[in-house]
Design an enzyme around this catalytic site. Sequence first.
Site, PDB file in Angstrom:
ATOM      1  N   CYS A   1       0.848  -1.196   0.000  1.00 32.38           N
ATOM      2  CA  CYS A   1       0.000   0.000   0.000  1.00 32.38           C
ATOM      3  C   CYS A   1       0.884   1.248   0.000  1.00 32.38           C
ATOM      4  O   CYS A   1       2.010   1.222   0.496  1.00 32.38           O
ATOM      5  CB  CYS A   1      -0.879  -0.014   1.246  1.00 32.38           C
ATOM      6  SG  CYS A   1      -1.902   1.462   1.449  1.00 32.38           S
TER       7      CYS A   1
ATOM      8  N   SER B   1       0.631   3.751   1.827  1.00 33.00           N
ATOM      9  CA  SER B   1       0.860   4.298   3.174  1.00 33.00           C
ATOM     10  C   SER B   1       2.233   3.892   3.716  1.00 33.00           C
ATOM     11  O   SER B   1       2.853   4.651   4.471  1.00 33.00           O
ATOM     12  CB  SER B   1      -0.254   3.865   4.126  1.00 33.00           C
ATOM     13  OG  SER B   1      -1.482   4.375   3.663  1.00 33.00           O
TER      14      SER B   1
ATOM     15  N   HIS C   1       4.773   6.246   2.419  1.00 36.65           N
ATOM     16  CA  HIS C   1       4.889   7.489   3.204  1.00 36.65           C
ATOM     17  C   HIS C   1       5.862   7.307   4.368  1.00 36.65           C
ATOM     18  O   HIS C   1       6.516   8.250   4.789  1.00 36.65           O
ATOM     19  CB  HIS C   1       3.533   7.901   3.779  1.00 36.65           C
ATOM     20  CG  HIS C   1       2.515   8.287   2.754  1.00 36.65           C
ATOM     21  ND1 HIS C   1       2.783   9.163   1.747  1.00 36.65           N
ATOM     22  CD2 HIS C   1       1.221   7.922   2.598  1.00 36.65           C
ATOM     23  CE1 HIS C   1       1.696   9.329   0.999  1.00 36.65           C
ATOM     24  NE2 HIS C   1       0.735   8.573   1.501  1.00 36.65           N
TER      25      HIS C   1
ATOM     26  N   HIS D   1       0.609  -3.496   6.286  1.00 33.10           N
ATOM     27  CA  HIS D   1      -0.605  -3.425   7.112  1.00 33.10           C
ATOM     28  C   HIS D   1      -1.818  -3.964   6.352  1.00 33.10           C
ATOM     29  O   HIS D   1      -2.931  -3.540   6.591  1.00 33.10           O
ATOM     30  CB  HIS D   1      -0.843  -1.965   7.547  1.00 33.10           C
ATOM     31  CG  HIS D   1      -1.032  -1.051   6.377  1.00 33.10           C
ATOM     32  ND1 HIS D   1       0.014  -0.522   5.666  1.00 33.10           N
ATOM     33  CD2 HIS D   1      -2.155  -0.612   5.761  1.00 33.10           C
ATOM     34  CE1 HIS D   1      -0.451   0.210   4.678  1.00 33.10           C
ATOM     35  NE2 HIS D   1      -1.776   0.164   4.705  1.00 33.10           N
TER      36      HIS D   1
ATOM     37  N   CYS E   1      -6.865  -3.428   3.866  1.00 32.74           N
ATOM     38  CA  CYS E   1      -6.715  -1.977   3.685  1.00 32.74           C
ATOM     39  C   CYS E   1      -7.349  -1.502   2.389  1.00 32.74           C
ATOM     40  O   CYS E   1      -8.433  -0.945   2.373  1.00 32.74           O
ATOM     41  CB  CYS E   1      -5.254  -1.525   3.766  1.00 32.74           C
ATOM     42  SG  CYS E   1      -5.115   0.263   3.466  1.00 32.74           S
TER      43      CYS E   1
HETATM   44  N1  LIG Z   1      -7.483   7.095   4.610  1.00 36.63           N
HETATM   45  C1  LIG Z   1      -7.202   5.800   4.658  1.00 36.63           C
HETATM   46  O1  LIG Z   1      -7.791   5.052   5.428  1.00 36.63           O
HETATM   47  C2  LIG Z   1      -6.166   5.256   3.731  1.00 36.63           C
HETATM   48  C3  LIG Z   1      -5.951   3.870   3.670  1.00 36.63           C
HETATM   49  C4  LIG Z   1      -5.054   3.385   2.731  1.00 36.63           C
HETATM   50  C5  LIG Z   1      -4.334   4.250   1.919  1.00 36.63           C
HETATM   51  N2  LIG Z   1      -4.546   5.582   2.043  1.00 36.63           N
HETATM   52  C6  LIG Z   1      -3.857   6.538   1.181  1.00 36.63           C
HETATM   53  O2  LIG Z   1      -4.517   6.530  -0.080  1.00 36.63           O
HETATM   54  C7  LIG Z   1      -3.607   6.982  -1.075  1.00 36.63           C
HETATM   55  C8  LIG Z   1      -3.611   6.020  -2.244  1.00 36.63           C
HETATM   56  O3  LIG Z   1      -2.981   4.809  -1.869  1.00 36.63           O
HETATM   57  P1  LIG Z   1      -2.699   3.671  -2.970  1.00 36.63           P
HETATM   58  O4  LIG Z   1      -2.103   2.528  -2.234  1.00 36.63           O
HETATM   59  O5  LIG Z   1      -3.895   3.479  -3.812  1.00 36.63           O
HETATM   60  O6  LIG Z   1      -1.559   4.399  -3.844  1.00 36.63           O
HETATM   61  P2  LIG Z   1      -1.068   4.044  -5.332  1.00 36.63           P
HETATM   62  O7  LIG Z   1       0.312   4.562  -5.452  1.00 36.63           O
HETATM   63  O8  LIG Z   1      -1.341   2.614  -5.635  1.00 36.63           O
HETATM   64  O9  LIG Z   1      -2.050   4.899  -6.261  1.00 36.63           O
HETATM   65  C9  LIG Z   1      -2.011   6.289  -6.341  1.00 36.63           C
HETATM   66  C10 LIG Z   1      -2.484   6.690  -7.746  1.00 36.63           C
HETATM   67  O10 LIG Z   1      -2.635   8.115  -7.788  1.00 36.63           O
HETATM   68  C11 LIG Z   1      -2.210   8.553  -9.069  1.00 36.63           C
HETATM   69  N3  LIG Z   1      -1.917   9.980  -8.965  1.00 36.63           N
HETATM   70  C12 LIG Z   1      -0.869  10.592  -8.378  1.00 36.63           C
HETATM   71  N4  LIG Z   1      -0.997  11.936  -8.457  1.00 36.63           N
HETATM   72  C13 LIG Z   1      -2.172  12.190  -9.103  1.00 36.63           C
HETATM   73  C14 LIG Z   1      -2.887  13.369  -9.464  1.00 36.63           C
HETATM   74  N5  LIG Z   1      -2.408  14.587  -9.164  1.00 36.63           N
HETATM   75  N6  LIG Z   1      -4.063  13.235 -10.117  1.00 36.63           N
HETATM   76  C15 LIG Z   1      -4.556  12.013 -10.410  1.00 36.63           C
HETATM   77  N7  LIG Z   1      -3.939  10.859 -10.071  1.00 36.63           N
HETATM   78  C16 LIG Z   1      -2.764  10.935  -9.418  1.00 36.63           C
HETATM   79  C17 LIG Z   1      -1.023   7.670  -9.387  1.00 36.63           C
HETATM   80  O11 LIG Z   1      -0.750   7.621 -10.785  1.00 36.63           O
HETATM   81  C18 LIG Z   1      -1.501   6.316  -8.848  1.00 36.63           C
HETATM   82  O12 LIG Z   1      -2.180   5.568  -9.850  1.00 36.63           O
HETATM   83  C19 LIG Z   1      -2.263   7.127  -0.363  1.00 36.63           C
HETATM   84  O13 LIG Z   1      -2.081   8.462   0.029  1.00 36.63           O
HETATM   85  C20 LIG Z   1      -2.424   6.233   0.842  1.00 36.63           C
HETATM   86  O14 LIG Z   1      -1.551   6.567   1.886  1.00 36.63           O
HETATM   87  C21 LIG Z   1      -5.456   6.098   2.916  1.00 36.63           C
HETATM   88 ZN   LIG Z   2      -3.012   0.856   3.327  1.00 34.63          ZN
END
Ligand SMILES: NC(=O)c1ccc[n+]([C@@H]2O[C@H](COP(=O)([O-])OP(=O)(O)OC[C@H]3O[C@@H](n4cnc5c(N)ncnc54)[C@H](O)[C@@H]3O)[C@@H](O)[C@H]2O)c1
Ligand SMILES: [Zn+2]
Length: 375
Positions: free
Chosen positions: A40, A42, A45, A62, A169
Amino acid sequence: MKTKAALLHQPGKDWEIAEIDLGDPVGGEVQVRLAASGLCHSDEHIHTGANTVPTYPVIGGHEGAGVVTRVGPGVTGLREGDHVILAFIPACGTCRPCSRGLQNLCDQGASLLTGLAIADGTYRITVGGRPAVAMCLLGTFAPYVTVNQSSVVKIEQDVPLETVALLGCGVSTGWGSATEIGATHPGDTVVVVGVGGVGINAVQGAAHAGARFVVAVDPVPFKRAKAVEFGATHTYSSMAEALEPLRDITWGLLGDTVILTVGEMEGDLLQEALSLTGKGGQVVVTAIADMTQIDAKVSLFELALLQKRVQGAIFGGVSPRTQIPRLLDLYRRGLLKLDELVTATYKLEEINEGYADLRDGKNLRGMVRYTDVDY
Ligand SMILES: NC(=O)c1ccc[n+]([C@@H]2O[C@H](COP(=O)([O-])OP(=O)(O)OC[C@H]3O[C@@H](n4cnc5c(N)ncnc54)[C@H](O)[C@@H]3O)[C@@H](O)[C@H]2O)c1
Ligand SMILES: [Zn+2]
Ligand SMILES: [Zn+2]
């Protein structure tokens, strides 16, 4: 017991495979042999230092599922051999949010990034005698984990653990961002910005909930093509590119819900997302920002007069114990795609390659599989 794990000694360094000492389960804990762990963003980060933990090393991961191998004293409803999904958010069942049905806000979540075990406030893992933080009190970048029963959701044994790990997640978070927090209704217009392991599930959640238009925004062509397979009706490479066509197809109404699931949340993205949101609509902020980021661009005039909302989302507003079993049921009935989410698998030793692929936009979700190797 001794096992190995992918750990980070300090932000900016690569994940390193090293031997760890994993504590035995104490009161309320179980040990689990994992089948898989999702990669993931996260954890990325943690890798970059945008999010930090109080002490290093940190064992990443996680998003896991596996089989219970040991049961500590005082554990109820779990025994050796049970199949379980580890939810990154614990759900004690008795705190105020849990008893209101908001398990994703469980008070035990307060210690998520401290590494201090819920049971006794000590560290469950040591590395060379030094305490180590387990990401989200799990640390699934290791074939074995010792975790609190609050983090464990028991499941039926007919579903592949290697795949359903994603419910710990990404799937729950993305799906729930559209269906729970986003509260998508039939006929709605939902815009998902960022189609990774989380966003792709917001796409399929919105489509399942009956959205008329599901607009996926991502700069990576592969992600946009995948979004269509998961139910997107329109795709664009940026929010700026999406604005005019969105206005056109919705006859000026714009999005009911705009969900931000980009890899790294930034303050400037908020106004762009609000511009795609119609009157009375909401922007759901699921993506995580640098911990120190407090500035955001928001037209306060537009926010008030067009009655728009900005809404945070943790675990998609999903209560792990009630909704993970329901999501599994959707999977069994072919209404939730899980197998198709896993676009590459890695050995634990290949974890840095897995994260390089995440940064390069090559995967919907990369998975470390522990079933292919005799750990
Ligand atoms: N709030 C929560 O409970 C929670 C839980 C899990 C993950 N997250 C967060 O969610 C986010 C996504 O996680 P993920 O694992 O899917 O990441 P990921 O890297 O798999 O996907 C992110 C996507 O965003 C795209 N992207 C980047 N900048 C962009 C923009 N300006 N416009 C459009 N698209 C853009 C990328 O090309 C990529 O496809 C992360 O910040 C992660 O930490 C939050
Ligand atoms: Zn996650
Ligand atoms: Zn609770």
